[in-house]
Design a protein around this motif. Structure first.
Motif, short mmCIF file in Angstrom:
data_model
loop_
_atom_site.label_atom_id
_atom_site.label_comp_id
_atom_site.label_asym_id
_atom_site.label_seq_id
_atom_site.Cartn_x
_atom_site.Cartn_y
_atom_site.Cartn_z
N PHE A 194 -1.40 6.29 3.08
CA PHE A 194 -2.77 6.31 2.57
C PHE A 194 -3.30 7.75 2.52
O PHE A 194 -3.90 8.18 1.53
N GLN B 124 -1.25 9.84 -0.20
CA GLN B 124 -1.28 9.36 -1.59
C GLN B 124 -2.68 9.10 -2.11
O GLN B 124 -2.93 9.18 -3.32
N VAL B 125 -3.63 8.78 -1.22
CA VAL B 125 -4.98 8.42 -1.64
C VAL B 125 -6.01 9.47 -1.19
O VAL B 125 -6.75 10.02 -2.00
N TYR B 126 -6.05 9.73 0.10
CA TYR B 126 -7.08 10.62 0.65
C TYR B 126 -6.86 12.06 0.21
O TYR B 126 -7.76 12.69 -0.36
N GLN B 127 -5.71 12.62 0.52
CA GLN B 127 -5.27 13.94 0.02
C GLN B 127 -6.26 15.07 0.32
O GLN B 127 -6.48 15.94 -0.51
N ASP C 103 -12.11 3.08 4.62
CA ASP C 103 -11.39 2.97 3.35
C ASP C 103 -9.96 2.50 3.57
O ASP C 103 -9.42 1.70 2.78
N ARG D 7 -8.36 -0.98 2.15
CA ARG D 7 -7.14 -0.96 1.33
C ARG D 7 -6.07 -1.87 1.92
O ARG D 7 -5.39 -2.60 1.19
#
Length: 270
Positions: free
Chosen positions: A210, A213-216, A255, A259
């Motif tokens: 997560f 790939q998402v937060y970054q 978040d 998810r």
């Protein structure tokens, strides 16, 4: 009345261990107000039940005489002048029976008050080992092994978790560059893998996916500290059924939970 230095020591013990001020005072009193020895005693179990030690004194708990010259000789074996540098640190860690990537290395850095990665200063090195009544490489090896065992347990005791929490929180500030307030995500991921694998299990893999790939984004101190609390929470509620999004969790954890639940629901409906 406690002196200013004693009040400061009480505050530091409460911050590191989570003890109440009364229990922190009892612990410090038992170890004759030696901060490093008290903290080590708390983690190692070498102390009396401080919940019942309201009138503890140093009587009966006096440490054996420590050979300071022996500690200094060990330091000098690895040092250049008044500091052990990177090369000396590598040799010292290896001689303690540790790998450089072991979690116990961070515990030693915390206990010995390393000012930066790959460095130990003479005064702090000698004072801390002296306070811990350790003056031989063999005893240092034993202490390092105890730290490693505590930090890699899949079923840690409450004392192990206290050590774990303090090392985990220390790791954040220890890896900050001068003037930096957040950890680069890549650094945070590396240390999450190093420290939290035994505790977090499969949840850690999902969290790292997560975050990368998402937060970054870089990781704040609040996110870093609260993720440790979240890992402890997951040990009690692995399916996150009782997770409260209106609680004090950072939004990034909210978040992540949303998810995970969305993904689980989608997988269930297939």
């Amino acid at each position: 009345m406690a002196s200013a230095s004693q009040l400061s020591a009480v505050r530091e013990v409460t911050t590191i261990t989570g003890l109440s001020e009364a229990r922190a005072t009892a612990l410090l009193t038992q170890f004759n107000w030696s901060l490093s020895r008290a903290i080590n005693g708390y983690y190692s179990g070498e102390f009396r039940d401080i919940r019942n030690a309201s009138n503890s004194t140093s009587k009966g708990s006096a440490a054996r005489k420590v050979n300071t010259s022996a500690i200094e000789a060990i330091f000098d074996n690895y040092a250049e002048g008044d500091a052990i540098g990177v090369d000396g640190t590598i040799r010292y860690i290896q001689d303690l029976g540790l790998q450089l990537e072991d979690a116990a290395v961070l515990a030693l850095a915390m206990v010995l008050k390393s000012p930066e990665m790959g460095r130990f200063d003479r005064r702090e090195f000698i004072d801390c080992w002296q306070d811990l009544t350790i003056d031989s490489l063999a005893d240092m090896q034993q202490q390092a092994a105890a730290y490693q065992k505590a930090l890699t347990s899949t079923n840690p005791s409450s004392d192990d978790l206290a050590l774990f929490k303090s090392v985990y929180q220390f790791t954040f500030k220890y890896n900050l560059a001068p003037g930096q307030r957040v950890l680069p995500l890549e650094t945070a991921v590396d240390y999450w893998r190093l420290l939290l694998g035994p505790l977090a299990g499969d949840h850690l893999t999902a969290w790292l996916d997560f975050m990368t790939q998402v937060y970054q984004k870089s990781v704040s101190k609040d996110t870093w500290n609260m993720f440790f609390e979240f890992v402890l929470y997951l040990r009690q509620d692995p399916l996150m059924t009782e997770y409260d999004p209106t609680g004090a969790w950072p939004s990034v954890i909210d978040d992540f939970v949303e998810r995970m639940k969305t993904t689980d629901a989608a997988n269930t409906s297939q």
